[in-house]
Motif scaffolding. Structure first.
Motif, PDB file in Angstrom:
ATOM      1  N   LEU A 172       8.327  -6.587  -2.794  1.00 14.13           N
ATOM      2  CA  LEU A 172       8.120  -5.761  -1.900  1.00 14.13           C
ATOM      3  C   LEU A 172       9.288  -4.615  -1.117  1.00 14.13           C
ATOM      4  N   THR A 173      10.480  -5.170  -0.417  1.00  9.03           N
ATOM      5  CA  THR A 173      10.655  -4.173   0.149  1.00  9.03           C
ATOM      6  C   THR A 173      11.693  -3.404  -1.055  1.00  9.03           C
ATOM      7  N   LEU A 174      12.587  -4.515  -1.983  1.00  4.07           N
ATOM      8  CA  LEU A 174      12.518  -4.040  -2.941  1.00  4.07           C
ATOM      9  C   LEU A 174      12.677  -2.973  -3.925  1.00  4.07           C
ATOM     10  N   THR A 175      11.545  -2.537  -4.244  1.00  5.17           N
ATOM     11  CA  THR A 175      10.025  -1.341  -5.315  1.00  5.17           C
ATOM     12  C   THR A 175      10.435  -0.320  -4.294  1.00  5.17           C
ATOM     13  N   LEU A 176       9.239  -0.543  -2.852  1.00  2.80           N
ATOM     14  CA  LEU A 176       9.696   0.197  -1.835  1.00  2.80           C
ATOM     15  C   LEU A 176      10.496   1.169  -1.873  1.00  2.80           C
ATOM     16  N   PHE A 177      11.549   0.494  -1.287  1.00  2.00           N
ATOM     17  CA  PHE A 177      12.555   0.754  -1.056  1.00  2.00           C
ATOM     18  C   PHE A 177      13.543   1.436  -2.404  1.00  2.00           C
ATOM     19  N   ILE A 178      13.443   0.910  -2.962  1.00  2.00           N
ATOM     20  CA  ILE A 178      14.368   2.102  -3.923  1.00  2.00           C
ATOM     21  C   ILE A 178      13.809   3.085  -3.780  1.00  2.00           C
ATOM     22  N   ALA A 179      12.178   3.775  -4.239  1.00  2.32           N
ATOM     23  CA  ALA A 179      11.625   4.660  -4.459  1.00  2.32           C
ATOM     24  C   ALA A 179      11.938   5.864  -3.197  1.00  2.32           C
ATOM     25  N   LEU A 180      12.397   5.051  -1.600  1.00  5.59           N
ATOM     26  CA  LEU A 180      12.960   5.415  -0.712  1.00  5.59           C
ATOM     27  C   LEU A 180      14.197   6.298  -0.974  1.00  5.59           C
ATOM     28  N   PHE A 181      15.774   5.523  -1.741  1.00  9.58           N
ATOM     29  CA  PHE A 181      17.044   5.591  -1.210  1.00  9.58           C
ATOM     30  C   PHE A 181      17.727   5.420  -2.054  1.00  9.58           C
TER      31      PHE A 181
ATOM     32  N   MET B 174       0.867  -1.220   0.031  1.00  6.58           N
ATOM     33  CA  MET B 174      -0.051  -0.074  -0.437  1.00  6.58           C
ATOM     34  C   MET B 174       0.967   1.172   0.133  1.00  6.58           C
ATOM     35  N   VAL B 175       1.417   1.310   0.590  1.00  6.57           N
ATOM     36  CA  VAL B 175       2.673   2.655   0.488  1.00  6.57           C
ATOM     37  C   VAL B 175       3.372   2.793  -0.368  1.00  6.57           C
ATOM     38  N   ASP B 176       3.794   2.079  -1.285  1.00  8.09           N
ATOM     39  CA  ASP B 176       4.880   1.399  -2.274  1.00  8.09           C
ATOM     40  C   ASP B 176       3.688   2.009  -3.287  1.00  8.09           C
ATOM     41  N   ARG B 177       2.492   2.221  -3.618  1.00  7.23           N
ATOM     42  CA  ARG B 177       1.552   2.386  -4.219  1.00  7.23           C
ATOM     43  C   ARG B 177       1.375   3.462  -4.136  1.00  7.23           C
ATOM     44  N   ASP B 178       1.393   4.580  -2.964  1.00  4.60           N
ATOM     45  CA  ASP B 178       1.106   5.941  -2.604  1.00  4.60           C
ATOM     46  C   ASP B 178       2.065   6.852  -2.943  1.00  4.60           C
ATOM     47  N   PRO B 179       2.351   8.147  -3.591  1.00  7.61           N
ATOM     48  CA  PRO B 179       3.330   8.919  -3.823  1.00  7.61           C
ATOM     49  C   PRO B 179       3.507   9.767  -2.268  1.00  7.61           C
ATOM     50  N   GLU B 180       1.962   9.937  -1.650  1.00 12.45           N
ATOM     51  CA  GLU B 180       2.136  10.996  -0.672  1.00 12.45           C
ATOM     52  C   GLU B 180       2.925   9.833   0.422  1.00 12.45           C
ATOM     53  N   LEU B 181       2.218   8.612   0.935  1.00 14.28           N
ATOM     54  CA  LEU B 181       2.494   7.747   1.601  1.00 14.28           C
ATOM     55  C   LEU B 181       3.782   7.236   1.800  1.00 14.28           C
ATOM     56  N   VAL B 182       4.982   6.865   0.530  1.00 10.43           N
ATOM     57  CA  VAL B 182       6.811   7.273  -0.017  1.00 10.43           C
ATOM     58  C   VAL B 182       7.107   8.222   1.094  1.00 10.43           C
ATOM     59  N   GLU B 183       6.839  10.003   0.547  1.00 12.41           N
ATOM     60  CA  GLU B 183       7.495  10.552   1.075  1.00 12.41           C
ATOM     61  C   GLU B 183       7.389  11.217   2.494  1.00 12.41           C
ATOM     62  N   ARG B 184       6.149  10.403   3.066  1.00 13.70           N
ATOM     63  CA  ARG B 184       5.603  10.253   4.424  1.00 13.70           C
ATOM     64  C   ARG B 184       7.115   9.080   5.240  1.00 13.70           C
ATOM     65  N   TYR B 185       6.885   8.382   4.107  1.00 11.45           N
ATOM     66  CA  TYR B 185       7.865   6.789   5.622  1.00 11.45           C
ATOM     67  C   TYR B 185       8.621   7.406   4.592  1.00 11.45           C
TER      68      TYR B 185
ATOM     69  N   GLU C   8       6.271   8.313  12.323  1.00 11.74           N
ATOM     70  CA  GLU C   8       4.765   7.949  12.491  1.00 11.74           C
ATOM     71  C   GLU C   8       3.579   7.536  11.663  1.00 11.74           C
ATOM     72  N   LEU C   9       4.213   7.760  10.152  1.00 15.41           N
ATOM     73  CA  LEU C   9       3.654   6.255   9.289  1.00 15.41           C
ATOM     74  C   LEU C   9       3.979   5.327   9.900  1.00 15.41           C
ATOM     75  N   VAL C  10       4.148   4.559  10.072  1.00 16.39           N
ATOM     76  CA  VAL C  10       3.496   3.332  10.759  1.00 16.39           C
ATOM     77  C   VAL C  10       2.626   3.010  11.636  1.00 16.39           C
ATOM     78  N   SER C  11       2.724   4.128  12.491  1.00 21.32           N
ATOM     79  CA  SER C  11       1.954   3.978  13.916  1.00 21.32           C
ATOM     80  C   SER C  11       0.355   4.200  12.852  1.00 21.32           C
ATOM     81  N   ARG C  12       0.715   5.469  12.094  1.00 17.16           N
ATOM     82  CA  ARG C  12      -0.590   6.519  11.737  1.00 17.16           C
ATOM     83  C   ARG C  12      -1.289   5.620  10.577  1.00 17.16           C
TER      84      ARG C  12
END
Length: 120
Positions: free
Chosen positions: A81-90, A12-23, A29-33
């Motif tokens: 899932l971790t690789l695709t999201l973490f590429i977007a993050l880092f 879910m986080v990987d598919r939402d650019p706003e959530l990616v940036e908040r993560y 805070e994002l994990v808790s929310r």
């Protein structure tokens, strides 16, 4: 422990650019929310449907909050899932082609067969 919930968060986080940036900027805070607001939603269903029992345990919550993809893999999160999201993050923090991907793989190099079970 719920591999399903870990994978649902990553998906879910990987598919939402706003959530990616908040993560990236406020992971704890994002994990808790996300856990409070989204963990029990039923994907691809109207908003009236939800479960009530899904929660991260402390180890899962900490691994997500610290972007620890090695611990997430140990816990059974799917590496795609971790690789695709973490590429977007880092990936943007690196200067060489595939620098982040190589680092990601190197941190997992100590694993040998059989790998942790990623089935949900």
């Amino acid at each position: 422990m719920s591999k399903y919930l870990l994978n649902k968060f990553l998906f879910m986080v990987d598919r939402d650019p706003e959530l990616v940036e908040r993560y990236r900027s406020e992971p704890r805070e994002l994990v808790s929310r996300w856990e409070a607001e989204c963990a029990n939603t039923v994907l691809n269903c109207h908003t009236g449907e939800a479960s009530t029992w899904l929660r991260f345990d402390d180890v899962e919550r900490e691994a997500l909050a610290t972007h620890d993809h090695v611990k997430l893999f140990e816990l059974g999160a799917h590496p795609f899932l971790t690789l695709t999201l973490f590429i977007a993050l880092f990936e943007r923090d690196n200067t060489e082609p595939l620098e982040y991907q190589k680092s990601y793989g190197a941190r997992l190099a100590h694993f040998s067969m059989p790998y942790p079970d990623i089935a949900t």
